[in-house]
Scaffold this active site. Structure first.
Site, PDB file in Angstrom:
ATOM      1  N   GLY A 103      36.903  38.878  37.393  1.00 36.52           N
ATOM      2  CA  GLY A 103      36.498  39.282  38.727  1.00 36.52           C
ATOM      3  C   GLY A 103      35.186  40.036  38.708  1.00 36.52           C
ATOM      4  CB  SER A 104      33.896  42.602  40.993  1.00 33.67           C
ATOM      5  OG  SER A 104      34.193  41.813  42.116  1.00 33.67           O
ATOM      6  CB  THR A 105      35.014  43.958  35.533  1.00 33.21           C
ATOM      7  OG1 THR A 105      35.754  42.783  35.198  1.00 33.21           O
ATOM      8  CG2 THR A 105      35.935  44.966  36.193  1.00 33.21           C
ATOM      9  CE  LYS A 111      30.681  40.655  42.149  1.00 32.52           C
ATOM     10  NZ  LYS A 111      31.365  41.291  43.288  1.00 32.52           N
TER      11      LYS A 111
END
Lengths: 483, 539
Positions: A216-218, A220
């Site tokens: 997920g966004s980790t 990024k």
């Protein structure tokens, strides 16, 4: 009648020679293959007959062999139930071993080549051989905080010391009590094993090292690192951040969490990370290209099938041959990108350590029964994941996430925490996985941590990384900083 | 032969006494080491044990000095050593069983008691049986006794099925395997029957394909024995005992007739019977699967009839390697029945290949001494009996050790002297006593006796007349043996001055009549077979 008697004597002699031949065949020529036959329990019994070395955490033996009055001689006991199950694993007569019990077995049984001279001495003095003690890098307070934080939720916590790579906490839930598998009744052990193997959440498998999830966004952080490393971006570089990003060659779009805007059509890279702006990172990923992202993820430890801590760690993947739409989704940690919780802790650890990723390890020292050190693990550099400048910029951006972004629930009074949330959509209709990865203190990091709570944990569909995972990370960080 | 060239034979009792020292030492040292290895301390009753076994061995030694001074000096020490090794291993396994709280942990005490009983019976045989040829008079009694013993376990209420084989008889608290004793009875019967009928079997009949085939009517008793062994195989599910009986019979038949055809016929009959049994009965066929594919996982896991026990024994032996784990240091208790059928695997594990080969050598010595006795003894009955008993011991060892080491299919038999089991121990000590008795006869110097006896009977007169009995009945057809037989008789006749008529009883024409007489009166007067046979003679 003497002639047939003599012939009969010859026949008996031939029979005896045949017996001697078959005995020699079994005990000499066939001996090795028989001794290594997996059905031969003697090897295991021989192990049980000797004192198996303890597994030590913070000076306390969390797994030890206690003399008992039964044919095996020793009973393996685990002092803390399921707390260390992802670390020690189990040691069973009929069901094998796992984790450290399996991967440090030679040391624990005393059979390791490094213990050769100890063995020779035991042989000469007639002392019963004893296994070596395996001392781990785990910090009991951090382990306990992680376990308490996860509670009944399924997930994992990994905490690393950024400057060395020491694993400070390694928790997987649901865990299991290794004591129930160590019982000497093979039927009881087998029944317990079956029950655990079929239990929901697969307790026997460590989510921390053997399971991988969409990050997920980790993820990024990796995309941002690739952008900064490319030289074309700084934390203040504006990046396009539409409300909806049209994906090329498809009719699909990417939106932001909650469907809102990230604060304009363009935001700085730092703000994009702070608000975890999907459209900004998706378009950034398409701009940077697959190769840049792949290479950056690899320097953080992705695509390494050989990693051992000493148990093997599942390979974290970043796919290749992506079309732009998939690349866009992969840039924000969806689709085919998958990472183990240990992997995401390594990302945070590398940023925390000025860009240098240290190889994670779980075994600190191995000590023979007479307390002499047999081996001590020296910290090793895994890779230079990013430059010091990039690391510094990412740190500031991550501090922003905790100070005023999605990770505010990880704030600690008096300590600057740098972190990144993640809320990974997996299967349609199922609550998302909640991620949080962080390190602290930001100016001189002592701990990097990654937390995943599967399917939103206790919050279910309402879950976000900030709400569910960040408080657990905070507790672990506090536990490390307090020690 | 000894009689041709008179020379002094030393009785050998001094040698025997000397050999008994290491023989007893092995057993006692094994007992102490087993205790040290398992529990870390010397067994509590070691003094009593050492004194007890020494006394037992010495009593036999003294009895031999008094009753059989010329008996073979090696047989007793070898038997004592084997029995001692067996006791030590059984003691060692009993400690392991006791630690696990098993009910059969008293096997060591029981085996010790059985050893004492066996020695007592062996002494009784030596004292009561002054001349082995006496047994010849009981040829048909022995046959009946043998067949009854074989069939005894099939009697409802008396027989017991243990571990799938119906070979046990239980009367009150005492259980026994009658087949072990049937072995001796049948050896006596075979020797007695064949020494009489050897010529008919050897010479009458047609030659087919280079093989001398016997006449149909001579086949009767042979068919009977073949049927009996198949009964054992089929009804009692005991492949080992069946094989043993038939092996014994074929061996004695070959000794008596010197005809290879008998071995061929015997093998064909048995292989045919066994193949038919393997095809018909699942448990026999399963033995072959286990033998050929012991390590296949589906055979290994099959239950019942899997190879688990055999493979467990192989694992044990393999873990022993060349030098063994040392007594008390291995895990023979992991092998089912490691104290009885699989004691060889236990010994291989703890004493290593070296120890196992040494034990096999002890058996080789024992059997070769037995066969040497058979060659040395002068009467045909003694030759067949000693040869048969020696061979049956060798064959039993071959079948059981060969089975455990996967040389041949596994069958349930006990290892002579080593394995736990009262019947087996008693029977084998009796066999040892019989061999000692015959060897006393075989090794007794002739000239000394002749000097005493010549005044009574003139050699020139008696020699031609007595050449007949030694050759066996119907010696008219025989041409090969007189050259050997004649000088024997010169010495032998005087030895038996007092028993000359008895020798006639056995060797003269009487035996041709006695079977019928014996069988005719069998139902009523088997209690006194001696008078029975004499009655047949007077008729």
């Amino acid at each position: 009648m003497n002639t047939p008697l003599r012939r009969l004597a010859t026949i008996t002699l031939v029979m005896f020679v045949a017996l001697m031949g078959s005995a020699t065949w079994v005990q000499f020529f066939q001996a090795e293959s028989l001794n290594t036959d997996p059905r031969n329990v003697r090897t295991l019994y021989r192990e049980h007959g000797n004192a198996r070395g303890p597994i030590v955490v913070g000076g306390e033996a969390v797994a030890s062999s206690v003399p008992v009055d039964d044919p095996f001689g020793y009973q393996r006991t685990y002092a803390h139930g399921d707390l260390y199950s992802a670390v020690t694993g189990f040691y069973s007569i009929s069901n094998g071993r796992s984790q450290i019990e399996e991967h440090e077995n030679d040391q624990l049984t005393g059979r390791s080549d490094q213990l050769f001279f100890t063995r020779i001495r035991d042989l000469l003095t007639g002392k019963r051989p004893e296994g070596a003690a395996v001392e781990t890098t785990i910090l009991p307070a951090a382990q306990q905080a992680a376990r308490d934080g996860l509670g009944d939720q399924h997930g994992a916590v990994v905490a690393l010391e950024p400057s060395t790579g020491r694993i400070l906490a390694l928790v997987s839930t649901p865990g299991f009590d290794p004591n129930v598998l160590a019982v000497h009744s093979t039927s009881e052990a087998a029944a317990q094993y079956r029950a655990l193997a079929q239990a929901e959440g697969n307790p026997l498998r460590s989510n921390a090292t053997q399971e991988r999830y969409a990050p997920g966004s980790t993820f990024k952080l990796v995309t941002a690192a690739a952008a900064l490393e490319s030289g074309a971006y700084t934390a203040d570089t504006p990046v396009p951040s539409p409300v909806q990003l049209e994906l090329p060659q498809t009719s699909a779009t990417i939106g932001n969490f909650g469907g809102g805007s990230c604060g304009g059509d363009q935001v700085t890279l730092a703000d994009a990370l702070r608000t975890s702006c999907n459209t900004a990172f998706a378009s950034l990923g398409m701009t940077l290209g697959e190769d840049a992202l792949r290479e950056q993820s690899q320097r953080f430890g992705f695509l390494d099938a050989e990693q051992r801590v000493p148990m093997p760690v599942v390979e974290s993947v970043f796919p290749s041959g992506l079309d732009p739409a998939v690349l866009a989704q992969s840039s924000i940690g969806q689709r085919d990108v998958q990472a183990s919780p240990l992997q995401m802790a390594m990302v945070a650890s590398a940023i925390a350590n000025g860009g240098r990723l240290m190889t994670p390890y779980l075994v600190d020292t191995v000590r023979a029964a007479d307390l002499t050190v047999v081996s001590r693990t020296e910290p090793q550099t895994y890779s230079d994941a990013v430059s010091a400048a990039t690391a510094s910029a990412l740190t500031q951006m991550m501090v922003g996430v905790v100070e005023s972004g999605t990770g505010r629930s990880a704030r600690i009074d008096g300590v600057q925490v740098a972190g990144k949330t993640g809320t990974a959509q997996t299967v349609e209709g199922q609550p998302p996985h909640a991620w949080f990865t962080a390190f602290a203190p930001a100016e001189a990091p002592r701990v990097a941590v990654a937390v995943i709570v599967e399917n939103g944990g206790s919050l279910g569909n309402e879950a976000t990384g900030g709400a569910v995972a960040a408080p657990i990370a905070r507790a672990v960080i506090q536990a490390v900083l307090a020690s | 032969m000894a009689s041709v060239q008179p020379h002094r034979v030393r009785p050998g009792r001094g040698t025997e006494l000397l050999l008994l020292v290491p023989a007893l030492g092995i057993g006692i040292a094994g007992y102490v080491l087993a205790g040290l290895g398992v529990t870390g301390s010397v067994p509590p009753h070691v003094i009593a044990y050492a004194v007890g076994t020494t006394v037992l061995a010495l009593v036999v030694h003294v009895v031999l000095r008094l009753r059989a001074p010329y008996a073979d000096p090696v047989i007793l020490p070898v038997v004592v050593a084997l029995n001692g090794i067996g006791l030590a291993m059984i003691y060692r396994i009993s400690i392991a069983y006791a630690a696990r709280g098993r009910a059969d942990a008293d096997i060591a005490d029981r085996q010790l008691a059985w050893t004492a009983i066996s020695v007592a019976l062996a002494i009784a045989v030596l004292v009561l049986l002054r001349d082995h040829r006496t047994l010849r008079r009981y040829t048909y009694t022995a046959m009946v006794a043998g067949l009854v013993l074989v069939l005894l376990p099939l009697v409802p209420g008396l027989g017991q099925t243990i571990n799938g084989a119906r070979i046990w008889v239980r009367v009150g608290p005492v259980g026994m395997q009658p087949a072990e004793f049937a072995k001796i009875a049948l050896a006596v019967f075979f020797a007695g029957y064949l020494v009489t009928h050897r010529d008919t079997l050897a010479l009458a009949g047609k030659r087919v394909l280079g093989l001398q085939l016997p006449r149909a009517r001579d086949l009767g008793p042979i068919i009977l024995v073949w049927a009996a062994s198949l009964v054992v195989l089929v009804l009692q599910r005991d492949l080992g005992t069946s094989l043993l009986f038939f092996g014994l019979f074929v061996a004695v038949l070959y000794l008596a007739t010197e005809r290879t055809s008998w071995i061929v016929i015997g093998l064909v009959l048995f292989v045919g019977g066994a193949a038919a049994a393997a095809a018909t009965f699942g448990h026999v066929g399963a033995r072959f699967d286990v033998w050929l594919h012991a390590l296949d996982s589906d055979i290994y896991n099959r239950s019942p009839g899997g190879s688990g026990q055999l493979v467990a024994g192989l694992f044990g032996m393999a873990s022993g390697g060349l030098f063994g784990t040392g007594l008390g240091q291995g895990r023979p208790d992991l092998v089912p029945f490691s104290y009885s059928d699989f004691i060889v695997a236990a010994l291989g594990e703890e004493l290593g290949l070296t120890g196992l080969l040494a034990i096999l050598l002890l058996y080789t010595i024992l059997v070769s001494r037995g066969l040497r006795t058979a060659i040395g003894v002068r009467d045909g009955f003694g030759k067949l009996l000693a040869g048969g008993l020696s061979f049956v011991m060798a064959f039993q060892l071959f079948v059981v050790v060969g089975g455990v080491t996967r040389l041949i299919p596994l069958t349930g038999l006990t290892t002579p002297f080593l394995a736990y089991g009262g019947s087996s121990l008693v029977a084998n000590w009796v066999i040892a006593a019989l061999l000692l008795r015959i060897s006393d006869e075989a090794r007794r110097p002739v000239p000394a006796v002749r000097a005493v006896a010549t005044p009574d009977i003139g050699i020139p007169l008696s020699a031609p007349g007595r050449s007949r009995p030694v050759g066996g009945g119907r010696s008219t057809g025989r041409t090969g043996t007189p050259a050997v037989g004649t000088p024997v008789v010169v010495g032998e006749a005087p030895v038996r001055t007092s028993t000359a008529t008895r020798a006639d009883d056995g060797d003269g024409p009487a035996p041709d009549d006695s079977p019928t007489a014996h069988l005719g009166t069998d139902g009523t007067s088997t209690t006194e077979p001696g008078t029975d046979e004499r009655g047949g003679r007077t008729r």
